[in-house]
Write a protein that holds these residues in place. Structure first.
Motif, short mmCIF file in Angstrom:
data_model
loop_
_atom_site.label_atom_id
_atom_site.label_comp_id
_atom_site.label_asym_id
_atom_site.label_seq_id
_atom_site.Cartn_x
_atom_site.Cartn_y
_atom_site.Cartn_z
N GLY A 104 -20.75 59.57 -21.98
CA GLY A 104 -20.78 60.49 -23.12
C GLY A 104 -19.40 61.11 -23.26
N SER A 105 -19.22 61.88 -24.33
CA SER A 105 -17.87 62.39 -24.59
C SER A 105 -17.54 63.65 -23.79
N THR A 106 -18.54 64.45 -23.42
CA THR A 106 -18.24 65.73 -22.78
C THR A 106 -17.52 65.59 -21.43
N PRO A 107 -17.93 64.66 -20.56
CA PRO A 107 -17.25 64.57 -19.25
C PRO A 107 -15.84 64.00 -19.32
N GLY A 158 -31.98 67.94 -25.67
CA GLY A 158 -32.29 68.44 -24.33
C GLY A 158 -32.42 67.36 -23.29
N HIS A 159 -32.04 66.10 -23.62
CA HIS A 159 -32.11 65.08 -22.58
C HIS A 159 -30.99 65.28 -21.56
N VAL A 160 -31.27 64.89 -20.31
CA VAL A 160 -30.21 64.73 -19.31
C VAL A 160 -30.31 63.29 -18.84
N ALA A 207 -24.23 56.61 -32.37
CA ALA A 207 -23.72 55.58 -33.28
C ALA A 207 -22.20 55.68 -33.45
N ARG A 208 -21.66 56.90 -33.22
CA ARG A 208 -20.20 57.07 -33.38
C ARG A 208 -19.42 56.19 -32.40
N PHE A 209 -20.05 55.84 -31.29
CA PHE A 209 -19.39 54.95 -30.32
C PHE A 209 -19.50 53.49 -30.74
N GLY A 256 -23.53 72.21 -31.73
CA GLY A 256 -24.65 71.26 -31.76
C GLY A 256 -25.47 71.28 -30.49
N LYS A 257 -24.89 71.79 -29.39
CA LYS A 257 -25.61 71.83 -28.12
C LYS A 257 -26.27 73.19 -27.86
N ALA A 258 -26.06 74.15 -28.78
CA ALA A 258 -26.46 75.53 -28.51
C ALA A 258 -27.96 75.68 -28.24
P1 PGA Z 1 -22.08 63.82 -25.29
O1 PGA Z 1 -23.48 63.29 -24.77
O2 PGA Z 1 -21.35 64.32 -24.09
O3 PGA Z 1 -21.41 62.62 -25.88
O4 PGA Z 1 -22.37 64.90 -26.27
C1 PGA Z 1 -24.21 64.03 -23.83
C2 PGA Z 1 -25.53 63.36 -23.56
O5 PGA Z 1 -26.10 62.73 -24.46
O6 PGA Z 1 -26.01 63.48 -22.43
#
Ligand code: PGA
Length: 264
Positions: free
Chosen positions: A40-43, A140-142, A169-171, A205-207
């Motif tokens: 994912g993009s966050t890490p 809320g998935h991990v 889909a952006r990937f 978007g994650k709030a």
């Molecule tokens: P993101 O995805 O870091 O690209 O937002 C997080 C996830 O879906 O667990």
């Protein structure tokens, strides 16, 4: 559960500090450090920081074993978005992690349930994950434990929700049809066995997902809420991802007042 609210670049450095401490110490338990990697993009900012420390500070990953959270089912071995290839590109190739010590569920296995069982066994054999990096989905998935996942689940085949496929889909050049429908993912109980969970989330978007994760009732509807039952979780969020937290003021005060010896 500790919540740290800070700018994204600081969050990446804090997560990298946890990984560095583990890698330099060798392990929290057992004989060698075992790192849990997320895609994912966050890490990515964390991996950038670790690659920088490798080059500039001599941080070595030799002897570290790593386990990925999940993998798409059916993406060709050389597909750039296959998570195995993503992690090779974003981290492994930039540090001295031995690719043979990096494991992921095999989304191309002819027998997927057997591949999932073998993956669980491999994590156990390694002595379990010391530090697990995590993102969170807007639902809320991990890992890829979508809403409705058993809180006691183990590595298995899952179907991605429409929303997750739209998010991802952006990937795939914006092509929803190119995003696989199925994945293999560590289960929630698998993730809960890691000794320290470090979850990062940024952006508005994650709030809602972050609010549920930290403050909502534990429920399969928001799978990340199971983390409330883990004794050592660091939730690292920026102002936008924190904007729905009811007790944000308290989390900020508690972190500001934290003894310096304590660490995450
Ligand atoms: P993101 O995805 O870091 O690209 O937002 C997080 C996830 O879906 O667990």
């Amino acid at each position: 559960m500790e919540v740290v609210i800070a700018p994204a670049d600081r969050l990446a450095r804090l997560a990298a500090d946890v990984v560095e401490r583990l890698v330099r110490a060798g392990a929290t338990e057992g004989g060698h450090a075992v790192l849990g990697l997320a895609t994912g993009s966050t890490p990515l900012a964390v991996y950038d920081e670790l690659a920088r420390r490798h080059v500039e500070d001599g941080l070595s990953f030799a002897g570290v074993e790593a386990f990925m959270l999940d993998e798409y089912v059916g993406l060709a071995a050389d597909h750039p978005e296959r998570y195995r290839n993503v992690i090779e590109r974003e981290l492994v190739a930039r540090v001295d992690l031995d690719p043979a010590d990096v494991h992921g569920p095999d989304g191309l296995a002819p027998d997927l349930p057997a591949a999932c069982a073998a993956y669980e066994a491999a994590i156990l054999e390694a002595g379990g994950v010391d530090v697990q990096i995590l993102g969170i989905g807007t639902d809320g998935h991990v890992a890829f434990n979508e809403p409705g996942s058993s809180l006691a689940s183990r590595t298995r085949l899952k179907t991605l929700t429409h929303g997750t496929r739209v998010d991802n889909a952006r990937f795939f050049g914006g092509d929803l049809d190119a995003v696989p429908l199925h994945c293999l993912t560590q289960g929630l109980a698998t993730i809960m066995q890691a000794r320290h969970l470090v979850l990062l989330a940024t952006g508005r978007g994650k709030a809602e997902a972050v609010h549920q994760l930290v403050e909502g009732p534990v429920s399969a509807l928001w799978p990340a809420t199971v983390l409330q039952l883990h004794p050592h979780v660091s939730v690292l969020v920026d102002d936008d991802a924190a904007c729905r937290l009811q007790l944000a003021g308290f989390y900020r005060e508690a972190y500001a007042a934290k003894p310096t010896w304590q660490g995450l």
